[in-house]
Motif scaffolding. Structure first.
Motif, PDB file in Angstrom:
ATOM      1  N   VAL A  76       0.884  -1.041  -0.159  1.00 41.92           N
ATOM      2  CA  VAL A  76      -0.171  -0.142  -0.526  1.00 41.92           C
ATOM      3  C   VAL A  76       0.696   1.551   0.138  1.00 41.92           C
ATOM      4  O   VAL A  76       0.679   1.954  -0.826  1.00 41.92           O
ATOM      5  CB  VAL A  76      -0.546  -0.124   1.011  1.00 41.92           C
TER       6      VAL A  76
ATOM      7  N   LEU B 200      -3.726  -2.244  16.129  1.00 42.49           N
ATOM      8  CA  LEU B 200      -3.275  -1.803  14.542  1.00 42.49           C
ATOM      9  C   LEU B 200      -4.789  -1.473  13.858  1.00 42.49           C
ATOM     10  O   LEU B 200      -5.176   0.304  13.630  1.00 42.49           O
ATOM     11  CB  LEU B 200      -3.193  -3.059  13.304  1.00 42.49           C
TER      12      LEU B 200
ATOM     13  N   GLY C  28      -8.568   1.094   8.679  1.00 40.97           N
ATOM     14  CA  GLY C  28      -8.456   0.435   7.692  1.00 40.97           C
ATOM     15  C   GLY C  28      -7.470  -0.112   7.594  1.00 40.97           C
ATOM     16  O   GLY C  28      -7.213  -1.541   6.939  1.00 40.97           O
ATOM     17  N   ILE C  29      -6.478   0.588   7.485  1.00 37.68           N
ATOM     18  CA  ILE C  29      -5.079   0.223   6.016  1.00 37.68           C
ATOM     19  C   ILE C  29      -3.904  -0.719   7.330  1.00 37.68           C
ATOM     20  O   ILE C  29      -3.495  -1.077   7.134  1.00 37.68           O
ATOM     21  CB  ILE C  29      -3.906   1.643   6.124  1.00 37.68           C
TER      22      ILE C  29
ATOM     23  N   THR D  31      -5.633  -2.813   9.673  1.00 40.68           N
ATOM     24  CA  THR D  31      -6.581  -3.467   9.267  1.00 40.68           C
ATOM     25  C   THR D  31      -6.149  -4.497   8.477  1.00 40.68           C
ATOM     26  O   THR D  31      -5.978  -5.703   8.580  1.00 40.68           O
ATOM     27  CB  THR D  31      -7.873  -3.732   9.460  1.00 40.68           C
ATOM     28  N   ALA D  32      -5.775  -4.114   7.149  1.00 39.06           N
ATOM     29  CA  ALA D  32      -5.694  -4.852   5.914  1.00 39.06           C
ATOM     30  C   ALA D  32      -4.028  -5.068   6.124  1.00 39.06           C
ATOM     31  O   ALA D  32      -3.868  -6.664   5.741  1.00 39.06           O
ATOM     32  CB  ALA D  32      -5.719  -3.404   5.263  1.00 39.06           C
ATOM     33  N   ARG D  33      -3.630  -4.743   7.228  1.00 38.22           N
ATOM     34  CA  ARG D  33      -2.043  -5.159   7.421  1.00 38.22           C
ATOM     35  C   ARG D  33      -2.287  -6.401   8.207  1.00 38.22           C
ATOM     36  O   ARG D  33      -1.527  -7.994   8.143  1.00 38.22           O
ATOM     37  CB  ARG D  33      -1.493  -4.300   8.193  1.00 38.22           C
TER      38      ARG D  33
ATOM     39  N   MET E 151      -5.186  -8.773   8.575  1.00 34.46           N
ATOM     40  CA  MET E 151      -5.237  -9.497   7.577  1.00 34.46           C
ATOM     41  C   MET E 151      -4.077 -10.585   7.196  1.00 34.46           C
ATOM     42  O   MET E 151      -4.519 -11.462   6.773  1.00 34.46           O
ATOM     43  CB  MET E 151      -6.503  -8.764   6.278  1.00 34.46           C
ATOM     44  N   GLN E 152      -3.180  -9.345   7.547  1.00 31.33           N
ATOM     45  CA  GLN E 152      -1.703 -10.342   6.621  1.00 31.33           C
ATOM     46  C   GLN E 152      -1.322 -11.309   7.871  1.00 31.33           C
ATOM     47  O   GLN E 152      -0.453 -11.978   7.558  1.00 31.33           O
ATOM     48  CB  GLN E 152      -1.288  -9.559   5.994  1.00 31.33           C
TER      49      GLN E 152
ATOM     50  N   PHE F 123      -9.745  -8.982  15.610  1.00 32.23           N
ATOM     51  CA  PHE F 123      -8.917  -8.033  16.398  1.00 32.23           C
ATOM     52  C   PHE F 123      -9.280  -6.846  16.091  1.00 32.23           C
ATOM     53  O   PHE F 123      -9.656  -5.202  16.752  1.00 32.23           O
ATOM     54  CB  PHE F 123      -8.385  -8.031  17.824  1.00 32.23           C
TER      55      PHE F 123
ATOM     56  N   PHE G 240      -7.405   1.173  -0.617  1.00 29.21           N
ATOM     57  CA  PHE G 240      -6.765   2.226   0.055  1.00 29.21           C
ATOM     58  C   PHE G 240      -6.516   2.684  -0.816  1.00 29.21           C
ATOM     59  O   PHE G 240      -5.942   4.046  -0.767  1.00 29.21           O
ATOM     60  CB  PHE G 240      -6.109   1.823   1.423  1.00 29.21           C
TER      61      PHE G 240
ATOM     62  N   LEU H 177       0.424   2.273  19.827  1.00 32.25           N
ATOM     63  CA  LEU H 177       0.188   1.286  18.941  1.00 32.25           C
ATOM     64  C   LEU H 177       0.881  -0.041  20.216  1.00 32.25           C
ATOM     65  O   LEU H 177       0.053  -0.662  20.772  1.00 32.25           O
ATOM     66  CB  LEU H 177       0.813   0.655  18.056  1.00 32.25           C
TER      67      LEU H 177
END
Lengths: 239, 115
Positions: free
Chosen positions: A50, A197, A203-204, A206-208, A210-211, A219, B65, B98
């Motif tokens: 991304v 995260l 969302g970005i 969250t996309a990470r 998911m990987q 979560f 995104f 974080l």
């Protein structure tokens, strides 16, 4: 620049850059190249597709003079899918429902701690470094998904368009550096990584997550959704 | 696939309608997520077409995104003026957030995988 060297090419460029086909194709192509690089590197966190796709396409736009609205006219077909994809985050959340319910207390505490730390430290550091009040109000909601961040910053007297930029940059930083930070901190649990995260980098992040694995993804979706609501309700009050 | 996509869009649409009607400070798709959960939980499973369509979208979530992210160039000049300060603020606050969030979660036992 490059395209302007020869007249017929220029004409072709004028035509192409005005069609949605061009920006749609180039967005997908650039992303696929970076995804390939990412996989070839053994999923190196600093080669996040991304971040590098955005940098490459951004440089292309700046270099070619193609205005962002013209680019977005084509790329919006990809952007549109964010809506149903957000709804689809209910799927990993459903599959992990027992785990989520078992950790409700930890989720609530980590949500509040992460949300307050991210927004609070941004405002404090920004103020210490001399940013004006408008900029601080624009920065405060940067951890949540852009529609919420834009609405919140507007309510507080910030600049919505710039708030969306800070949201994106926060997401990229989290996706790039979050996994490295967790490694240094020796965070082992996927749930902890995912939740952090999601809460801090929407969302970005969250996309990470998911990987990483489905647990982290679930979560993250939870953290993102909850912090969106908390920030929307609480921040305008404080502002 | 088509059924699943239609279902996801319908849930998003329902979310948008409700959020706008009641003036809730939540984006429509997030409300759609809540509706989807409210559907899956009593059902006890995710309908297969939804699982397929949703799975495809989520596998490529990062890609989605990119178009919004490229929007950073539209604000390039403004960012250049104070890029160092903004960079420090965004970097430090994101890492702190974080770290604190993950630490608190593990501290409260959220890290133990009970299942």
């Amino acid at each position: 620049m490059l395209f302007e060297a020869i007249a017929p090419w220029r004409e072709l460029w004028v035509y192409l850059s005005a069609t949605p086909l061009f920006s749609l194709t180039i967005t997908l192509a650039v992303y696929l190249v970076w995804e390939w690089v990412h996989r070839r590197s053994g999923l190196h966190p600093l080669l996040n597709p991304v971040a590098w796709s955005i940098a490459t396409l951004g440089a292309l736009l700046l270099g070619s003079g193609l205005p962002y609205p013209a680019y977005f006219a084509g790329a919006q077909f990809i952007h549109f899918l964010l809506g149903p994809a957000t709804v689809a985050l209910a799927i990993p959340l459903f599959h992990q429902r027992r785990r989520v319910a078992a950790h409700a207390k930890a989720v609530a505490a980590a949500l509040l701690a992460g949300s307050v730390t991210a927004a609070g430290s941004a405002v404090l550091i920004g103020a210490a470094l001399g940013l004006d009040a408008t900029m601080l109000r624009t920065l405060a909601p940067k951890s949540v998904t852009s529609p919420i961040a834009m609405a919140v910053s507007e309510q507080m007297g910030g600049i919505p368009a710039l708030a969306a930029v800070f949201v994106i940059l926060t997401g990229i930083l989290g996706a790039l550096l979050g996994p490295l930070l967790f490694a240094v901190m020796r965070v082992r649990s996927s749930a902890a990584k995912g939740l952090a995260l999601g809460v801090v980098t929407h969302g970005i992040g969250t996309a990470r997550a998911m990987q990483i694995d489905p647990v982290a993804g679930a979560f993250a979706a939870l953290g993102m959704g909850l912090n969106g609501v908390v920030t929307a309700v609480v921040l305008p009050w404080l502002g | 696939m088509l059924w699943g996509l239609t279902a996801l869009l319908a849930l998003q649409l329902a979310g948008e309608v409700v959020v706008r009607f009641f003036h809730w400070p939540v984006p429509g798709p997030v409300m759609g997520l809540v509706f989807a959960l409210a559907l899956f939980l009593p059902l006890g499973r995710v309908p297969k077409p939804v699982e397929e369509a949703g799975g495809t979208l989520l596998r490529h979530l990062s890609l989605l995104f990119v178009p919004a992210g490229v929007g950073v160039v539209a604000h390039w000049e403004r960012l250049q003026q104070s890029w160092l300060v903004l960079g420090v603020v965004l970097l430090v606050s994101t890492l702190l957030g974080l770290a604190v969030s993950a630490w608190v979660f593990e501290r409260l036992g959220g890290g133990e995988d009970a299942f």
